[in-house]
Scaffold this motif. Sequence first.
Motif, short mmCIF file in Angstrom:
data_model
loop_
_atom_site.label_atom_id
_atom_site.label_comp_id
_atom_site.label_asym_id
_atom_site.label_seq_id
_atom_site.Cartn_x
_atom_site.Cartn_y
_atom_site.Cartn_z
N LEU A 706 0.83 -1.20 0.00
CA LEU A 706 0.00 0.00 0.00
C LEU A 706 0.87 1.24 0.00
N PRO A 707 0.33 2.37 -0.47
CA PRO A 707 1.07 3.64 -0.40
C PRO A 707 1.41 4.00 1.05
N ALA A 708 2.42 4.82 1.19
CA ALA A 708 2.93 5.15 2.53
C ALA A 708 1.90 5.83 3.41
N ASN A 709 1.02 6.64 2.82
CA ASN A 709 0.06 7.39 3.62
C ASN A 709 -1.28 6.67 3.77
N SER A 710 -1.34 5.40 3.45
CA SER A 710 -2.60 4.64 3.56
C SER A 710 -2.93 4.35 5.02
N PRO A 711 -4.22 4.28 5.35
CA PRO A 711 -4.60 3.91 6.73
C PRO A 711 -4.24 2.45 7.00
N HIS A 712 -4.26 2.09 8.27
CA HIS A 712 -3.91 0.73 8.65
C HIS A 712 -4.85 -0.27 7.99
N PRO A 713 -4.33 -1.31 7.40
CA PRO A 713 -5.21 -2.35 6.84
C PRO A 713 -5.73 -3.26 7.96
N LEU A 714 -6.80 -3.97 7.67
CA LEU A 714 -7.44 -4.86 8.65
C LEU A 714 -7.30 -6.30 8.17
N LYS A 715 -6.60 -7.11 8.97
CA LYS A 715 -6.40 -8.52 8.61
C LYS A 715 -7.50 -9.37 9.26
N LEU A 716 -8.19 -10.13 8.41
CA LEU A 716 -9.28 -10.98 8.90
C LEU A 716 -9.14 -12.42 8.39
N ARG A 717 -7.91 -12.88 8.28
CA ARG A 717 -7.72 -14.21 7.71
C ARG A 717 -8.37 -15.29 8.58
N ARG A 718 -8.36 -15.12 9.90
CA ARG A 718 -8.88 -16.17 10.75
C ARG A 718 -10.41 -16.16 10.84
N VAL A 719 -11.04 -15.17 10.29
CA VAL A 719 -12.49 -15.21 10.13
C VAL A 719 -12.86 -16.05 8.91
N LEU A 720 -11.88 -16.28 8.06
CA LEU A 720 -12.11 -16.97 6.80
C LEU A 720 -12.08 -18.48 6.98
N ASN A 721 -13.07 -19.14 6.44
CA ASN A 721 -13.07 -20.60 6.38
C ASN A 721 -12.33 -21.00 5.11
N LEU A 722 -11.14 -21.56 5.27
CA LEU A 722 -10.30 -21.87 4.12
C LEU A 722 -10.65 -23.21 3.47
N SER A 723 -11.60 -23.93 4.06
CA SER A 723 -11.98 -25.21 3.46
C SER A 723 -13.49 -25.33 3.32
N PRO A 724 -14.12 -24.39 2.59
CA PRO A 724 -15.56 -24.51 2.37
C PRO A 724 -15.88 -25.72 1.50
N PHE A 725 -17.07 -26.26 1.67
CA PHE A 725 -17.42 -27.44 0.90
C PHE A 725 -17.76 -27.01 -0.53
N THR A 726 -17.16 -27.67 -1.48
CA THR A 726 -17.37 -27.32 -2.88
C THR A 726 -17.77 -28.56 -3.69
N VAL A 727 -18.53 -28.31 -4.75
CA VAL A 727 -18.85 -29.35 -5.73
C VAL A 727 -18.62 -28.74 -7.12
N THR A 728 -18.47 -29.59 -8.10
CA THR A 728 -18.33 -29.08 -9.46
C THR A 728 -19.72 -28.83 -10.05
N ASP A 729 -19.75 -28.09 -11.14
CA ASP A 729 -21.03 -27.72 -11.72
C ASP A 729 -21.76 -28.92 -12.34
#
Length: 783
Positions: A706-729
């Motif tokens: 990010l540019p130097a004057n950007s506000p602090h970013p917010l990390k929310l990786r642990r809110v993310l479910n990295l293994s959602p159930f998926t099926v093919t079409d």
Amino acid sequence: MLCRWAAGRAMRHCRFSLPGVTSMVHAGAMSGSGNLMDFLDEPFPDVGTYEDFHTIDWLREKSRDTDRHRKITSKSKESIWEFIKSLLDAWSGWVVMLLIGLLAGTLAGVIDLAVDWMTDLKEGVCLSAFWYSHEQCCWTSNETTFEDRDKCPLWQKWSELLVNQSEGASAYILNYLMYILWALLFAFLAVSLVRVFAPYACGSGIPEIKTILSGFIIRGYLGKWTLLIKTVTLVLVVSSGLSLGKEGPLVHVACCCGNFFSSLFSKYSKNEGKRREVLSAAAAAGVSVAFGAPIGGVLFSLEEVSYYFPLKTLWRSFFAALVAAFTLRSINPFGNSRLVLFYVEYHTPWYMAELFPFILLGVFGGLWGTLFIRGNIAWCRRRKTTKLGKYPVLEVIVVTAVTAIIAYPNPYTRRSTSELISELFNDCGALESSQLCDYINDPNMTRPVDDIPDRPAGVGVYTAMWQLALALVFKIVITIFTFGMKIPSGLFIPSMAVGAMAGRMVGIGVEQLAYHHHDWIVFRNWCRPGADCVTPGLYAMVGAAACLGGVTRMTVSLVVIMFELTGGLEYIVPLMAAAVTSKWVADAFGKEGIYEAHIHLNGYPFLDVKDEFTHRTLATDVMRPRRGEPPLSVLTQDSMTVEDVETLIKETDYNGFPVVVSRDSERLIGFAQRRELILAIKNARQRQEGIVSNSIMYFTEEPPELPANSPHPLKLRRVLNLSPFTVTDHTPMETVVDIFRKLGLRQCLVTRSGRLLGIITKKDVLRHMAQMANQDPESIMFN
């Protein structure tokens, strides 16, 4: 590097200042993607909970419980105190079961005693103690004789008390009016209490319990107010004489007890999946005290109401049912040392030729079940779609008035339904004074009391037959309009009464046929003159089982419940024949039982494991977005601001959002729940410095450049479910439906070669199934 300790947390927040980038990370954060939470894991109690009228994520709840158990196990090795805590956690389930059994049994006993007293209050009062029922009042009288055991000076009818007359037209009319007035008073109090204090206390409760156990959230349905009001109003409505029972609502009452006690233990209160294990056991305890059938209760919970029933729950259900039955037995509400009013014992075996009338009763039960379900659902649908639904109090008053006016002249409809079933089940002994036992006796008979031979029917029996026929027609019609009103209303007892009346009449018919035509080839081998061949009470019991099975589609649990009622193993075959026949006949007209029909009527998201999906459609036919619809609402992994996400949440009502690498690639990263995003942003604004509306949100391990004057970013990786159930079409919908059923999914994502194409929710699956069955897909209202 600047570090500070967060209040109440054993985790440091450290701010790293890098050229052009400033980010917040956790010095003590766990690595990996197994944990679903980020910095908001412990301090915010709403994380991991669900909104009202939404479905829980079974896989996630199971994962959270596994993590909790692993944490307790590892800590138990650190100290004696932690080891004791782990033992307490392990035993908490059994403690909850004990408490549920004790409270459910106590409430059932109190309800039985109160119903007994208030039912008799409609006809008279005890002078020595007004809280005594008719039977208790005469027990205490020294002037009661065996022949007139229902009459004693201490018990006075209202006509005797008010105008000092016990016979004549004026006394009859006065008693008639008092019966109607008491019934109206009880019904009015019940519907008023339900409407004002606990709207969820109405109905049977079993359709909603089934839905809740499948993972649906209905806040307040199992609350303390619902428990209190349902218990009180259940006494009132049963005492009013309406054509309903207390057995179904007792399951709801027991589940309210289970919900209350599970909220006292964090193991269950913080995990909706574990809570449902407790509720399954509570349902078993409810049936145990309703019918005095602990084993039948466990099987009822397994066969009829539970969605997820592991072996551990089976053991605990058995324990809860045992404690509940023991508690009720200790109270002994009926004074007969039995758990139910209509416990019977027969002394005559059944014969193979009787299977034919038993199967005929099964056919009748199946036809009655079909008639009742169609009639009741049509009436309930009319109630929901017309002005009738706006006047629940008036509806209850009108139905109560009609019931009381028609019921009083007939002795078989005037008494409580449980007493009616008890009389219909009873075998005619030498000491019975019922009209049903008014046979012409042989003066030379010297047989033992329990082996009275078949005899010709007397005048009383024929009178009872036409009175039972009128009562049968009345019960069939009035029950259709009674079940589903805004009062507690069970269906077990009215259904059993319909079957018992039909069965008793068939039994008497077979008995007289065998007596007068014992030389027919059908009777010649097993029914000789002077023998006790046919037991009409057994036919009543078989008919009761058939009608209850036709309405609910129960089989195994029904037979066990009825067998526990009689205590006779040798009558299992007739019961099984009737139950299976009634189910076959009823299923020929429609697969739904009454509870499934009410679930569909209310639009609850219930995927019945009994339903079969045989259509050859694919996931791509059901997923959203469909052709012509707006594109899928997604989050990108590192290019959206807090304001963008908040706007997306405000403009949509989805439960969650897929996270992709970018809108161009649509490569799937994971899935973020709506509620947790809201909580994460809210608490980040409160606890982290520099988080503003144009802060970048990212779900990656490393922050974006990010540019130097950007506000602090917010990390929310642990809110993310990295293994959602998926099926093919191209996954068949038959497979998708099976996955949703067996894993309890809320949604699954549709991909092709890792690229996100769409989403299928539980509501989409249910609507597709309804559409394939030529039903209205818009009737499914919840997800």
